[in-house]
Scaffold this motif. Structure first.
Motif, PDB file in Angstrom:
ATOM      1  N   ASN A 154      74.022  17.630 -15.258  1.00  0.00           N
ATOM      2  CA  ASN A 154      73.538  17.722 -13.882  1.00  0.00           C
ATOM      3  C   ASN A 154      74.534  17.195 -12.859  1.00  0.00           C
ATOM      4  O   ASN A 154      74.453  17.535 -11.681  1.00  0.00           O
TER       5      ASN A 154
ATOM      6  N   ARG B   8      65.880  25.490 -12.375  1.00  0.00           N
ATOM      7  CA  ARG B   8      67.057  24.632 -12.423  1.00  0.00           C
ATOM      8  C   ARG B   8      67.889  24.882 -11.178  1.00  0.00           C
ATOM      9  O   ARG B   8      68.331  25.999 -10.961  1.00  0.00           O
TER      10      ARG B   8
ATOM     11  N   ARG C  26      64.151  14.429  -8.466  1.00  0.00           N
ATOM     12  CA  ARG C  26      64.852  13.430  -9.274  1.00  0.00           C
ATOM     13  C   ARG C  26      64.880  13.823 -10.750  1.00  0.00           C
ATOM     14  O   ARG C  26      65.771  13.401 -11.501  1.00  0.00           O
ATOM     15  N   ALA C  27      63.949  14.672 -11.185  1.00  0.00           N
ATOM     16  CA  ALA C  27      63.923  15.094 -12.587  1.00  0.00           C
ATOM     17  C   ALA C  27      65.208  15.796 -12.995  1.00  0.00           C
ATOM     18  O   ALA C  27      65.551  15.824 -14.188  1.00  0.00           O
ATOM     19  N   TYR C  28      65.934  16.365 -12.024  1.00  0.00           N
ATOM     20  CA  TYR C  28      67.178  17.050 -12.351  1.00  0.00           C
ATOM     21  C   TYR C  28      68.213  16.084 -12.926  1.00  0.00           C
ATOM     22  O   TYR C  28      69.129  16.509 -13.639  1.00  0.00           O
ATOM     23  N   ASP C  29      68.072  14.802 -12.651  1.00  0.00           N
ATOM     24  CA  ASP C  29      68.987  13.805 -13.205  1.00  0.00           C
ATOM     25  C   ASP C  29      68.960  13.787 -14.729  1.00  0.00           C
ATOM     26  O   ASP C  29      69.898  13.301 -15.368  1.00  0.00           O
ATOM     27  N   ASN C  30      67.883  14.296 -15.335  1.00  0.00           N
ATOM     28  CA  ASN C  30      67.741  14.282 -16.789  1.00  0.00           C
ATOM     29  C   ASN C  30      68.254  15.548 -17.463  1.00  0.00           C
ATOM     30  O   ASN C  30      68.222  15.655 -18.690  1.00  0.00           O
ATOM     31  N   VAL C  31      68.710  16.502 -16.681  1.00  0.00           N
ATOM     32  CA  VAL C  31      69.224  17.752 -17.232  1.00  0.00           C
ATOM     33  C   VAL C  31      70.683  17.550 -17.647  1.00  0.00           C
ATOM     34  O   VAL C  31      71.495  17.058 -16.860  1.00  0.00           O
ATOM     35  N   PRO C  32      71.058  17.900 -18.876  1.00  0.00           N
ATOM     36  CA  PRO C  32      72.451  17.729 -19.305  1.00  0.00           C
ATOM     37  C   PRO C  32      73.417  18.442 -18.359  1.00  0.00           C
ATOM     38  O   PRO C  32      73.200  19.582 -17.965  1.00  0.00           O
TER      39      PRO C  32
ATOM     40  N   SER D 216      62.641  11.573  -5.878  1.00  0.00           N
ATOM     41  CA  SER D 216      61.333  11.639  -6.523  1.00  0.00           C
ATOM     42  C   SER D 216      60.251  11.715  -5.447  1.00  0.00           C
ATOM     43  O   SER D 216      60.499  11.474  -4.261  1.00  0.00           O
TER      44      SER D 216
END
Length: 261
Positions: free
Chosen positions: A181, A230, A173-179, A205
């Motif tokens: 994504n 990534r 779920r952390a990938y949701d915070n990557v510009p 998550s």
């Protein structure tokens, strides 16, 4: 504490995962099979794809050599070959791509490995295995539109023996915070009008994986999250349980063991 440190380091330094296939032979067989060119990259760079290596290594650590291991979406069979090289003798896989299956069989012949593979839909299997000790699923489920971890677990739980294992990866779920994504990673340099939606169709998550696993009759035995890559990925070792109170121990994997990098 020493065991946790050893496991942490081993999971993140994937030594011993190169298949050792001569490059010229690999290129020839990929071309002859008609399989997608990315199979060449995936095999040649396998030892650096930590989410793949860790899932295989965990199964190799806890299962005996006569365990039945099945891989839906097996592609070229690279994971099965790695397990075969470590003494596993009952290896099965399926894939929708006839070209990938041809490549798998050609590579098996080259490496003198015995694997049994057949054509099937990984999400809606018509010919699932029976009584498998373990299932490995890496690097494909989250690329399928409409797919979900819950549906996958529901589809394959009947294929596992009681206490059987599933080693799988998810996009964290952390990938949701990557510009960017939400766009396809290959299109980020293109104008927005020409970009495709992300190739990673769902992200989960650790808490979501725990909840889904519990609802589908599994528990998390081990997990490792790779935060620096990534997309960020996480690998999980799930165990089929028959009741909420059942617990089965495997050497080196106490309940709830985790690792984060």
């Amino acid at each position: 504490m020493l065991t946790k440190v050893k496991n942490y380091v081993r999971d993140r330094w994937p030594f011993g995962h190169d298949l050792g296939i001569p490059p010229a032979s690999l290129e020839r067989l990929v071309s002859a099979s008609g399989a997608e060119p990315w199979h060449l990259y995936a095999i040649q760079n396998r030892k650096w794809r930590r989410h793949v290596c860790v899932a295989c290594a965990w199964l190799a650590e806890v299962l005996p050599g006569n365990a039945l291991i099945f891989e839906p979406g097996c592609g070229s069979g690279a994971n099965l070959f790695w397990l075969a090289a470590r003494g596993f003798r009952r290896l099965q896989g399926s894939d929708l791509s006839l070209e990938a299956l041809r490549l798998c069989r050609d590579l098996a012949e080259l490496q003198k490995c015995e694997v049994e593979v057949w054509r099937d839909d990984g999400m809606r299997p018509l010919h699932p295995p029976k009584g498998a000790d373990a299932i490995i699923s890496v690097n494909w489920l989250y690329h399928i539109p409409g797919a979900s971890l819950a549906a996958f677990l529901a589809a394959y739980r009947p294929s596992l023996r009681a206490g059987g294992l599933i080693a799988c990866d998810v996009v964290d779920r952390a990938y949701d915070n990557v510009p960017g994504n939400h766009w396809h990673s290959a299109d980020l340099r293109l104008p927005e009008a020409r970009r495709r939606p992300s190739e990673y169709t769902f992200r989960l998550s650790a808490a979501e994986v725990e909840s889904i696993a519990r609802a589908e009759g599994f528990r998390v035995r081990r997990s490792a999250r790779f935060a620096l890559g990534r997309p960020q990925r996480a690998v999980y070792l799930l165990q089929r349980v028959e009741s909420a109170s059942q617990s089965m121990w495997f050497r080196g994997f106490p309940p709830g063991a985790t690792g984060i990098s």
